[in-house]
Design a protein around this motif. Structure first.
Motif, PDB file in Angstrom:
ATOM      1  N   PHE A 212     -16.482  -1.313  -9.552  1.00  0.00           N
ATOM      2  CA  PHE A 212     -15.323  -2.119  -9.510  1.00  0.00           C
ATOM      3  C   PHE A 212     -16.201  -3.539  -8.379  1.00  0.00           C
ATOM      4  CE2 PHE A 212     -12.078   0.561 -12.295  1.00  0.00           C
ATOM      5  CZ  PHE A 212     -13.167   0.534 -13.314  1.00  0.00           C
ATOM      6  N   SER A 213     -16.507  -4.669  -8.848  1.00  0.00           N
ATOM      7  CA  SER A 213     -16.801  -6.223  -8.082  1.00  0.00           C
ATOM      8  C   SER A 213     -15.636  -6.736  -7.679  1.00  0.00           C
ATOM      9  CB  SER A 213     -17.710  -6.586  -8.546  1.00  0.00           C
ATOM     10  OG  SER A 213     -17.648  -7.370  -9.702  1.00  0.00           O
ATOM     11  N   ALA A 214     -14.412  -5.690  -8.412  1.00  0.00           N
ATOM     12  CA  ALA A 214     -13.100  -6.792  -7.737  1.00  0.00           C
ATOM     13  C   ALA A 214     -12.978  -6.860  -6.438  1.00  0.00           C
ATOM     14  CB  ALA A 214     -11.449  -6.155  -8.544  1.00  0.00           C
ATOM     15  N   ASP A 215     -13.208  -7.928  -5.173  1.00  0.00           N
ATOM     16  CA  ASP A 215     -13.202  -7.345  -3.375  1.00  0.00           C
ATOM     17  C   ASP A 215     -11.903  -7.308  -3.030  1.00  0.00           C
ATOM     18  OD1 ASP A 215     -15.448 -10.174  -3.024  1.00  0.00           O
ATOM     19  OD2 ASP A 215     -13.702 -10.601  -5.303  1.00  0.00           O
ATOM     20  N   ASN A 216     -10.780  -6.359  -3.930  1.00  0.00           N
ATOM     21  CA  ASN A 216      -9.773  -5.774  -3.507  1.00  0.00           C
ATOM     22  C   ASN A 216      -8.793  -5.662  -5.007  1.00  0.00           C
ATOM     23  OD1 ASN A 216      -7.759  -4.847  -1.583  1.00  0.00           O
ATOM     24  ND2 ASN A 216      -7.418  -6.357  -0.848  1.00  0.00           N
ATOM     25  N   PHE A 217      -9.802  -4.071  -5.035  1.00  0.00           N
ATOM     26  CA  PHE A 217      -8.742  -3.571  -6.163  1.00  0.00           C
ATOM     27  C   PHE A 217      -7.674  -3.091  -6.411  1.00  0.00           C
ATOM     28  CE2 PHE A 217      -8.667   0.207  -9.575  1.00  0.00           C
ATOM     29  CZ  PHE A 217      -8.731   0.029 -10.164  1.00  0.00           C
ATOM     30  N   PRO A 218      -7.290  -2.592  -5.480  1.00  0.00           N
ATOM     31  CA  PRO A 218      -6.072  -1.834  -5.291  1.00  0.00           C
ATOM     32  C   PRO A 218      -4.800  -2.991  -5.021  1.00  0.00           C
ATOM     33  CG  PRO A 218      -7.303  -0.897  -3.251  1.00  0.00           C
ATOM     34  CD  PRO A 218      -8.318  -1.586  -4.012  1.00  0.00           C
ATOM     35  N   VAL A 219      -5.394  -4.017  -4.601  1.00  0.00           N
ATOM     36  CA  VAL A 219      -4.304  -4.571  -4.027  1.00  0.00           C
ATOM     37  C   VAL A 219      -3.280  -5.262  -4.382  1.00  0.00           C
ATOM     38  CG1 VAL A 219      -5.152  -7.034  -4.346  1.00  0.00           C
ATOM     39  CG2 VAL A 219      -4.453  -6.768  -1.835  1.00  0.00           C
ATOM     40  N   TYR A 220      -3.226  -4.930  -6.094  1.00  0.00           N
ATOM     41  CA  TYR A 220      -2.149  -5.487  -6.898  1.00  0.00           C
ATOM     42  C   TYR A 220      -2.151  -3.873  -7.470  1.00  0.00           C
ATOM     43  CZ  TYR A 220      -2.741 -10.433  -6.606  1.00  0.00           C
ATOM     44  OH  TYR A 220      -3.671 -11.361  -6.212  1.00  0.00           O
ATOM     45  N   THR A 221      -1.307  -3.468  -6.749  1.00  0.00           N
ATOM     46  CA  THR A 221      -0.826  -1.493  -7.630  1.00  0.00           C
ATOM     47  C   THR A 221      -1.026  -1.714  -8.461  1.00  0.00           C
ATOM     48  OG1 THR A 221      -0.270  -1.810  -4.857  1.00  0.00           O
ATOM     49  CG2 THR A 221       0.257   0.288  -6.028  1.00  0.00           C
ATOM     50  N   ASN A 222       0.176  -2.346  -9.294  1.00  0.00           N
ATOM     51  CA  ASN A 222       0.576  -1.370 -10.488  1.00  0.00           C
ATOM     52  C   ASN A 222      -0.198  -2.211 -11.444  1.00  0.00           C
ATOM     53  OD1 ASN A 222       3.056  -1.343  -9.662  1.00  0.00           O
ATOM     54  ND2 ASN A 222       4.571  -3.317 -10.168  1.00  0.00           N
ATOM     55  N   TRP A 223      -0.784  -2.883 -11.270  1.00  0.00           N
ATOM     56  CA  TRP A 223      -2.298  -3.508 -11.775  1.00  0.00           C
ATOM     57  C   TRP A 223      -3.747  -2.362 -11.992  1.00  0.00           C
ATOM     58  CZ3 TRP A 223      -7.568  -4.854 -10.968  1.00  0.00           C
ATOM     59  CH2 TRP A 223      -7.763  -5.493 -11.506  1.00  0.00           C
ATOM     60  N   VAL A 246      -7.350  -0.876   4.022  1.00  0.00           N
ATOM     61  CA  VAL A 246      -6.799  -0.516   4.103  1.00  0.00           C
ATOM     62  C   VAL A 246      -5.512   0.168   4.254  1.00  0.00           C
ATOM     63  CG1 VAL A 246      -5.503   0.638   6.650  1.00  0.00           C
ATOM     64  CG2 VAL A 246      -7.833  -0.368   6.099  1.00  0.00           C
ATOM     65  N   GLY A 247      -4.313  -1.110   3.816  1.00  0.00           N
ATOM     66  CA  GLY A 247      -2.662  -0.602   2.997  1.00  0.00           C
ATOM     67  C   GLY A 247      -2.900   0.067   2.384  1.00  0.00           C
ATOM     68  N   ALA A 248      -3.834  -0.282   1.346  1.00  0.00           N
ATOM     69  CA  ALA A 248      -3.301   0.797   0.073  1.00  0.00           C
ATOM     70  C   ALA A 248      -3.647   1.836  -0.318  1.00  0.00           C
ATOM     71  CB  ALA A 248      -5.160   0.342  -1.215  1.00  0.00           C
ATOM     72  N   ALA A 249      -4.318   2.827   1.049  1.00  0.00           N
ATOM     73  CA  ALA A 249      -4.476   4.118   0.840  1.00  0.00           C
ATOM     74  C   ALA A 249      -3.470   4.923   0.738  1.00  0.00           C
ATOM     75  CB  ALA A 249      -4.857   5.031   2.081  1.00  0.00           C
ATOM     76  N   ARG A 250      -1.810   3.888   0.930  1.00  0.00           N
ATOM     77  CA  ARG A 250      -0.188   4.520   1.584  1.00  0.00           C
ATOM     78  C   ARG A 250      -0.053   4.895  -0.201  1.00  0.00           C
ATOM     79  NH1 ARG A 250       0.443   0.088   5.830  1.00  0.00           N
ATOM     80  NH2 ARG A 250       1.122  -1.054   4.504  1.00  0.00           N
ATOM     81  N   ASN A 251      -0.517   4.577  -0.799  1.00  0.00           N
ATOM     82  CA  ASN A 251       0.186   4.678  -2.004  1.00  0.00           C
ATOM     83  C   ASN A 251      -0.230   6.066  -2.744  1.00  0.00           C
ATOM     84  OD1 ASN A 251       1.134   5.251  -4.822  1.00  0.00           O
ATOM     85  ND2 ASN A 251       1.481   2.440  -5.019  1.00  0.00           N
TER      86      ASN A 251
END
Ligand code: SF4
Length: 545
Positions: A212-223, A246-251
């Motif tokens: 997934f070459s999106a540069d920050n895949f989980p940054v939009y959590t709901n998406w 890094v912050g995305a792993a909190r969810n």
């Protein structure tokens, strides 16, 4: 881009230098327009190709991240003006609106000065930079056709399929060219459209892995959550890697969904454990949150590829060494340590960092300095680290992380965290052992590749000369420059000499730049192709690697 142009009625083929040879004569014979897309470190190759195609009589437009800049100060246009010596047209920024508009201009349906983001040369040598095009909105992005992989020549040679689905990033890291070019707003495809695209890609061939070459895949959590749920609902059986912060792993709900959808590896923007460097780069993380993130991902059975930067403004050799030790201690599985780079379009670059970067080649060969913008070469010093120290820190970091015994070690082990994660998901003991064994075997294979890649890099003739050049001056520097040039194709050198001679002869051109804050509206939707002759217009898109 290829899918969009095909939808508008053009015949398009994408030729990637990684998949098939690029033969200028064949391209000039078969197409009406070539679009040459480059990253910074592939710009010299792209320039030579663009020049060759132009000489064969083909109109050429260049584009890509090398022309990501949005600023209007003269230095922001340096890369574009350089490229205009090799190709008559350069599309700056996003191409979805600009390229169809340029094709309309070729067909006489639109004046060239209405093509947002276009830079071009007039017959009298004047360089004109149109104001940038406004970025497409999310609705327009969602209305784009899915990527058409059948447009890629020798698509069957692709082993790792990269799927994007996201444009830009809401963060603002100072070295990054993604958000300056593609914006900070949410312009993601709908989750359903993204998964449609995944299905279409998977239907085109046998791939080892999805990226997934999106540069920050989980940054939009709901998406990201929706994408993963959609993948599970459609029963897509695949494993994939994403890039993430890094912050995305909190969810934890998101981690559950990602694992269930096949995510097995995060390329994680860790950068450094030096708090001052993180703060000044607009990175909202600390060594503690980074460590927590790595541990959490391991608890979920997800591998971590740590992405680090050497030579950030407050780095010292000691902080870099401490970062390597930290990466080993917390169990980062694989990593890359790359030297800080002056990427065109980034905040750093637009703030003038380019002036401080190390560019050994001068005069005719100045554009060849882009070859050294891939993170493996020290280009920027800081108060505590001169160029030699940055280069040595890069070399030592990779050498220390990818030592032979560290690379081989995981072959003889079973990863306990992956085993535990499998057990917690209800897998049998044997299957859990298998998961743990596969995890570590895969890590070992990647580390061995990292180990041999690091050694090979150090053996490369150009790389060895560059490292010596960092501390050379006077006649020694001149001799090393000559030796570095001798490692490059003669055709390249002739092309750069030719363009330089033309520039000197023409003198300083008149340059028309847009005013601060000026934008051209994106002409959307683009008009379908209207044939004025019996012939179909056929652009080709060439990606140089
Ligand atoms: S998080 Fe990644 S993509 Fe986003 S701005 Fe930072 S480096 Fe760029």
């Amino acid at each position: 881009m290829a899918a969009l142009l095909r939808q508008l009625g053009y015949e398009v083929e994408v030729i990637s230098g990684e998949l098939s040879p690029i033969v200028p004569e064949e391209i000039a014979r078969s197409f009406d327009l070539a679009c040459v897309s480059v990253l910074s470190n592939t710009a010299p190759h792209g320039y030579v190709l663009a020049r060759e195609l132009s000489k064969l009589g083909l109109p050429v437009a260049m584009g890509g991240y090398q022309f990501a800049h949005q600023g209007v100060e003269p230095h922001c246009f340096a890369t574009t003006e350089e490229a205009l010596g090799f190709a008559p047209y350069v599309v700056r920024g996003e191409g979805y609106a600009a390229l169809p508009a340029l094709l309309e201009a070729f067909a006489g349906q639109r004046p060239f000065d209405e093509v947002g983001g276009l830079s071009y040369r007039w017959d009298d040598g004047t360089i004109c930079h149109n104001p940038p095009a406004a970025l497409l909105g999310r609705d327009e992005i969602c209305g784009l056709p899915p990527a058409d992989w059948t447009a890629i020549r020798r698509v069957e040679a692709i082993r790792i399929a990269a799927v994007h689905g996201m444009h830009g990033c809401p963060r603002s890291c100072t070295w990054c060219a993604v958000w300056p070019r593609d914006g900070r707003r949410n312009r993601n495809n709908t989750a359903a459209a993204f998964v449609d695209e995944l299905e279409a890609v998977l239907a085109t061939g046998e791939y080892l892995h999805l990226f997934f070459s999106a540069d920050n895949f989980p940054v939009y959590t709901n998406w990201a959550l929706e994408v993963c749920q959609e993948m599970v609902a459609r029963g897509l059986q695949t494993t994939w890697t994403c890039q993430a912060e890094v912050g995305a792993a909190r969810n934890h709900e998101l981690l559950d969904a990602m694992y269930a959808a096949g995510c097995r590896r995060w390329c994680l923007g860790l950068e450094s454990i030096n708090p001052a460097s993180l703060k000044d780069s607009n990175k909202r993380q600390t060594a503690e949150t980074m460590e927590q993130c790595v541990r959490t991902l391991h608890d979920w059975g997800i591998q971590v590829h740590g992405m680090f930067i050497v030579g950030l403004p407050h780095d010292t050799p000691e902080t870099v060494r401490a970062t390597v030790d930290w990466a080993k201690r917390v169990g980062v599985d694989t990593c890359q340590f790359l030297c800080l780079a002056d990427l065109p379009g980034s905040l750093d670059y637009e703030a003038g960092v380019r002036e401080q970067s190390f560019r050994p080649f001068e005069g005719a060969y100045e554009p060849l300095n882009w070859l050294f913008l891939n993170g493996h070469y020290a280009r920027l010093a800081n108060d505590a680290m001169d160029l030699e120290r940055v280069q040595n820190s890069y070399r030592e970091s990779m050498g220390s992380f990818y030592s032979f015994h560290r690379s081989l070690g995981p072959i003889f082990s079973v990863n306990r965290a992956a085993m535990r994660a499998a057990r917690e998901r209800g897998q049998s003991w044997w299957r859990s052992v298998r998961e743990g064994w596969l995890y570590d075997t895969f890590v070992a294979a990647l580390r061995l590749r990292g180990w041999s890649g690091s050694l090979n890099w150090l053996r490369g003739p150009l790389n060895r000369l560059y490292m010596r050049r960092l501390t050379a001056d006077g006649p020694e520097a001149v001799a090393l420059d000559q030796q570095m040039l001798a490692t490059l194709p003669t055709k390249w050198l002739q092309t750069f000499e030719e363009v330089y001679a033309e520039r000197l002869k023409a003198g300083t051109p008149r340059i028309i730049r847009p005013a601060e804050g000026a934008f051209l509206p994106s002409p959307w939707p683009p008009r379908p192709l209207v044939l004025s002759t019996a012939e179909v217009a056929s652009p080709t898109m060439v990606e140089t690697r």
